[in-house]
Motif scaffolding. Structure first.
Motif, short mmCIF file in Angstrom:
data_model
loop_
_atom_site.label_atom_id
_atom_site.label_comp_id
_atom_site.label_asym_id
_atom_site.label_seq_id
_atom_site.Cartn_x
_atom_site.Cartn_y
_atom_site.Cartn_z
N ARG A 610 33.06 30.67 28.01
CA ARG A 610 34.22 31.57 28.00
C ARG A 610 35.06 31.31 29.23
NH1 ARG A 610 35.80 37.20 28.82
NH2 ARG A 610 33.97 37.59 30.11
N LEU A 611 36.35 31.14 29.01
CA LEU A 611 37.28 30.80 30.09
C LEU A 611 37.85 32.09 30.67
CD1 LEU A 611 38.86 27.88 28.10
CD2 LEU A 611 37.28 27.67 30.01
N VAL A 612 37.51 32.34 31.95
CA VAL A 612 37.88 33.60 32.62
C VAL A 612 38.69 33.26 33.87
CG1 VAL A 612 37.05 35.73 33.66
CG2 VAL A 612 35.76 34.67 31.78
N PRO A 613 39.99 33.44 33.82
CA PRO A 613 40.79 33.17 35.04
C PRO A 613 40.32 34.04 36.20
CG PRO A 613 42.20 33.42 33.11
CD PRO A 613 40.83 33.84 32.68
N GLY A 614 40.27 33.44 37.39
CA GLY A 614 39.88 34.17 38.59
C GLY A 614 38.40 34.28 38.81
N LEU A 615 37.56 33.67 37.96
CA LEU A 615 36.12 33.77 38.14
C LEU A 615 35.67 32.70 39.13
CD1 LEU A 615 33.46 35.12 37.17
CD2 LEU A 615 33.26 33.21 35.55
N PRO A 616 35.06 33.09 40.25
CA PRO A 616 34.60 32.10 41.23
C PRO A 616 33.46 31.26 40.67
CG PRO A 616 34.70 34.32 42.17
CD PRO A 616 34.84 34.47 40.69
N SER A 617 33.23 30.12 41.27
CA SER A 617 32.10 29.27 40.90
C SER A 617 31.52 28.63 42.15
CB SER A 617 32.51 28.20 39.89
OG SER A 617 33.48 27.34 40.43
N LEU A 618 30.23 28.34 42.11
CA LEU A 618 29.54 27.72 43.24
C LEU A 618 28.90 26.43 42.78
CD1 LEU A 618 27.88 29.19 46.18
CD2 LEU A 618 26.47 27.60 44.89
N ARG A 721 20.73 29.23 39.33
CA ARG A 721 20.29 30.17 38.32
C ARG A 721 20.99 31.53 38.46
NH1 ARG A 721 15.59 28.58 35.62
NH2 ARG A 721 15.88 26.35 35.27
N ARG A 722 21.50 31.79 39.65
CA ARG A 722 22.16 33.07 39.87
C ARG A 722 23.08 32.94 41.06
NH1 ARG A 722 18.94 38.75 41.27
NH2 ARG A 722 20.79 40.12 41.36
N ALA A 723 24.29 33.44 40.92
CA ALA A 723 25.24 33.42 42.03
C ALA A 723 26.09 34.69 41.94
CB ALA A 723 26.12 32.18 41.99
N ASP A 724 25.61 35.77 42.56
CA ASP A 724 26.32 37.05 42.54
C ASP A 724 27.27 37.12 43.73
OD1 ASP A 724 24.88 37.68 40.33
OD2 ASP A 724 23.43 38.97 41.36
N MET A 725 28.52 37.46 43.49
CA MET A 725 29.55 37.52 44.53
C MET A 725 30.29 38.85 44.43
SD MET A 725 31.09 33.63 44.39
CE MET A 725 30.02 32.20 44.45
N ALA A 726 31.00 39.20 45.53
CA ALA A 726 31.80 40.43 45.56
C ALA A 726 33.02 40.21 46.41
CB ALA A 726 30.97 41.60 46.10
N ASP A 727 34.11 40.94 46.09
CA ASP A 727 35.31 40.84 46.91
C ASP A 727 35.39 42.02 47.87
OD1 ASP A 727 36.08 43.02 45.39
OD2 ASP A 727 37.62 41.94 44.24
N ALA A 728 36.50 42.15 48.60
CA ALA A 728 36.62 43.20 49.62
C ALA A 728 36.66 44.59 49.00
CB ALA A 728 37.87 42.96 50.46
N PHE A 730 34.67 45.44 46.68
CA PHE A 730 33.31 45.59 46.17
C PHE A 730 33.20 45.38 44.65
CE2 PHE A 730 33.69 48.26 49.99
CZ PHE A 730 32.78 47.62 50.82
N ARG A 731 34.16 44.64 44.11
CA ARG A 731 34.02 44.23 42.72
C ARG A 731 33.05 43.05 42.66
NH1 ARG A 731 39.77 42.86 40.46
NH2 ARG A 731 39.79 41.78 42.48
N GLU A 732 32.14 43.09 41.72
CA GLU A 732 31.10 42.07 41.64
C GLU A 732 31.43 41.04 40.55
OE1 GLU A 732 27.41 44.06 41.06
OE2 GLU A 732 27.30 44.79 43.14
N PHE A 733 30.97 39.82 40.79
CA PHE A 733 31.20 38.71 39.87
C PHE A 733 29.88 37.93 39.71
CE2 PHE A 733 35.04 39.54 42.25
CZ PHE A 733 36.01 39.63 41.27
#
Length: 745
Positions: A610-618, A721-728, A730-733
């Motif tokens: 699924r193509l999600v604009p603005g989704l970070p990747s590592l 296997r897992r890469a949980d991120m958050a912005d300022a 506190f929204r999680e991605f």
């Protein structure tokens, strides 16, 4: 002898010894057949497991023009004479040279037109059609042989060399490609495609399109022979031998002259009759047994002149020498007893019933009950089946069938099987004569029918024996088949993402996937690579290819370590920057094997990106190292426009040939952020990078160093296997992840 020479040389013969003659030229001798043996990948057969797995990955598609690869040196090539009854005689053999070429000499007094030589190389054959140009052996020539033998039956000699060349040309001019992992697979594919083409069918049937009288069982007919009844004395039962000369009218005029033997009355008579005749002799005294030998003479009306010789009994006493004009009257008495016509009992074909688990191969026995017949040829047997449930593999002769029989099978269309068994003249046993293999589809359940359509048999006298038949059933039993699941992930347009592919064995000790095929949306995704997932034996290797745009074929194989349920392969794609919505990963097929080398067709589930604009990747970077050394890999962030301030946690899985040394924060990251990393279990790293609300930079944000085991022998893999991120705010991605790889030097 002189007269024979005169006729042969077309010269006069007389007393002059100087008269010469010219003998006809001797038949050609020393003719040679030459050509090249070609096959997919230059391989006639798959003898080794590794080769079979490689072929499963790279099953090539060849144009029907036949651009196959020469087989190389050392392959046995045989010259065989195929007789119309299906028997074969070998007349020589040789081996191919380094270029796959061969040369064989035809027997004396034979040519390419002799019915009918074959060149045989492993599973491939070719009709001998020239001693001047090359006679190549490849899957397309094998397709020609199969189709002609299947169509011709005992009428093989009706096909001239020109006919065979015309059919071969029609096959090689067909559009499309032939796919096959081995020579026999490619030949089977070519046979099926050629047999469904109307132009090929027209040329196949043309040589035998003009019907010839079929031999049928003779039917006894009770016929009363004529009885010649004289009015006096001699009773004659004539034996008539005719030599017919056709005339222009159906009228036959017969003149009969009788001459008795010495010591008997000498009757002389002349009779003229028009057929049908009525002949009644006049009284002649003693009993005699004349023999009538009529001769038909071609005149404006057909004339038969019997010249009988009457042989009287030795005890006969002549009483007169009459002259008479007999009139022969056929009598229906005595009336012979009718001979009963034998009742024909057709042979019976029985398709056996078996059971098997979904995804496995079952062997269906085909049995014959001769029922008093002596069939030696089966040409052809036709069966039908559900192609969505079964796929045909092959047919072999059963153990009790003569080794002189050759079995050929083809699927002229989906769900239709045609089998021919021909060869020597040894009758089939009244038992199992064929064993046909079918693979049950991975998701199949319940039961399916293999239906008898028709069967034509023949005995050693080429008498056709149409057969009856009964259907068979395959019951689908056992545990559900293995299952392959393509993962579902998300990624921002323009970024990369790795998709996990998982396996569920359903109680089987699976060790190999060979091959797995799936599709992807080439308009939205670009394929990068596939690699084994962490936890899979490092002695296994993934090889992937893109045989066509939007299609991936991969093989996972190596040692016999059992694959655990869960992710076994990861494939990486890059989403195009202009892509949107979702891109489907469509499961096509998967063949898996257990540690006993039993094969299974796995069921499968589609995946998606699924193509999600603005989704970070590592992304975990690649590296290289020597066994016993160390390697440092980079951890890079693509925020995709999102101000990521925290990575908590990142979980990496990797091969146990690696052990964590340390992880450090990159200098571009705010000094107010701290990094902690821990190897919570062999092959599992958990990392947290957090602190202030300063956004993390795009690019490298940390580096991790690993020690490589001294006994490491293959490349190592690292998987996000897992890469949980958050912005300022506190929204999680749940960020997308891209796996890395460490190559050993």
């Amino acid at each position: 002898m002189a007269a024979v020479v005169c006729l042969a040389g077309l010269v006069g013969c007389g007393g002059d010894s100087s008269v010469g003659y010219t003998l006809p030229p001797p038949p050609p001798q020393g003719l040679f057949v030459r050509g090249t043996v070609r096959a997919p990948n230059g391989l006639l057969a798959r003898d080794a497991t590794w080769q079979r797995l490689y072929d499963a990955l790279a099953a090539p598609a060849y144009a029907l023009t036949g651009n196959f690869v020469p087989v190389g040196s050392g392959h046995v090539v045989r010259l065989v004479l195929r007789r119309p009854d299906g028997s074969e005689l070998e007349y020589g053999r040789t081996q191919t040279n380094a270029q796959g070429q061969y040369e064989l000499q035809l027997p004396e007094n034979t040519t390419e037109d002799t019915c009918r030589f074959l060149v045989v190389a492993g599973p491939l054959r070719s009709f001998v059609t020239s001693t001047v140009t090359a006679v190549d052996v490849d899957p397309l020539s094998e397709a020609l042989v199969r189709l002609v033998l299947l169509t011709a039956g005992p009428n093989l000699c009706a096909y001239t060399t020109a006919d065979l060349l015309n059919i071969d040309r029609a096959i090689r001019l067909l559009p499309g490609t032939v796919a096959g992992n081995a020579a026999s697979d490619a030949a089977t594919d070519a046979t099926g495609k050629a047999s469904s083409d109307p132009r090929v069918q027209e040329k196949l049937i043309a040589p035998i399109a003009t019907p010839t009288p079929a031999r049928s069982p003779a039917t006894a007919t009770a016929t009363a022979p004529p009885t010649f009844t004289p009015t006096l004395g001699l009773t004659a039962t004539p034996t008539l031998t005719f030599t017919r000369v056709p005339t222009n009218t159906p009228t036959i005029t017969r003149t009969v002259t009788r001459t008795a033997t010495p010591g008997a009355p000498t009757p002389t008579h002349t009779a003229t009759r028009t057929v049908p005749p009525t002949e009644t002799p006049s009284p002649i005294g003693p009993t005699a047994t004349p023999t009538d030998t009529p001769t038909e003479t071609a005149t404006p009306t057909e004339t038969e002149t019997p010249l009988p010789t009457a042989t009287p009994s030795p005890s006969a006493t002549p009483s007169a020498t009459p002259t008479f004009s007999p009139s022969f009257t056929p009598s229906a008495s005595p009336t012979p007893s009718p001979t009963a016509t034998p009742v024909f009992t057709p042979p019976r074909i029985t398709v056996g019933s078996v059971s098997g688990a979904a995804g496995t191969v079952v062997v269906v026995p085909i049995s014959l009950d001769q029922r008093g017949n002596a069939a030696v040829t089966l040409a052809p047997l036709e069966l039908s089946f559900d192609p969505s449930v079964l796929s045909f593999d092959r047919c072999d002769r059963a153990a009790g069938v003569s080794a002189g029989k050759i079995v050929s099978a083809a699927t002229p269309q989906p769900g239709r099987l045609r089998v021919v068994a021909v060869g020597d003249l040894v009758p089939f046993p009244s038992s199992t004569i064929l064993e046909c293999r079918f693979r049950i589809a991975g998701g199949a359940a319940g039961s399916t029918v293999v239906r008898f359509v028709s069967a034509a048999l023949a005995d050693a006298n080429e008498l056709e024996l149409p057969a009856e038949g009964t259907d068979g059933t395959i019951a689908i039993t056992g545990p559900p088949p293995p299952a392959v699941t393509l993962g579902q992930v998300e990624v921002a347009p323009g970024n990369a993402v790795s998709v996990p592919i998982s396996l569920t064995a359903n109680g089987r000790n699976l060790v190999t996937i060979a091959p797995l095929e799936f599709t992807y949306d080439a308009a939205k995704l670009d394929f990068e690579r596939c690699q084994r997932a962490p936890g899979v034996s490092s002695q296994k290797r993934v090889t992937a290819a893109v045989p066509s745009s939007g299609r991936v074929r991969l093989v996972l194989a190596g040692d016999l370590t059992v694959l655990a349920d869960g992710p076994v392969v990861e494939c990486t794609f890059i989403a195009r920057s202009n892509a949107s919505g979702s891109a489907v990963l469509g499961f096509v097929s998967a063949n898996v094997s257990d540690d006993q080398f039993d094969d299974f067709d796995a069921s499968g589930s589609d995946g998606s990106i699924r193509l999600v604009p603005g989704l970070p990747s590592l992304t975990v970077g690649d590296g290289s190292a020597r066994p016993g050394g160390q390697v440092t890999v980079a951890l890079s962030l693509d925020p995709a426009g999102t101000p990521v301030v925290t990575l908590a946690p990142l979980e990496l899985h990797y091969d146990t040939s690696l052990s964590l040394v340390e992880c450090t924060r990159d200098e571009a990251v705010s000094a107010q952020k701290s990094l902690s990393a821990q190897e919570v279990a062999p092959g599992i790293l958990r990392l947290v990078l957090a602190g202030d609300l300063e956004p993390l930079p795009e690019g490298r944000i940390a580096s991790c160093t690993f020690a490589v085991a001294a006994d490491a022998a293959v490349d190592a893999v690292l998987s996000v296997r897992r890469a949980d991120m958050a912005d300022a705010d506190f929204r999680e991605f749940a960020a997308a992840g891209v796996s890395g790889r460490i190559q050993l030097e």
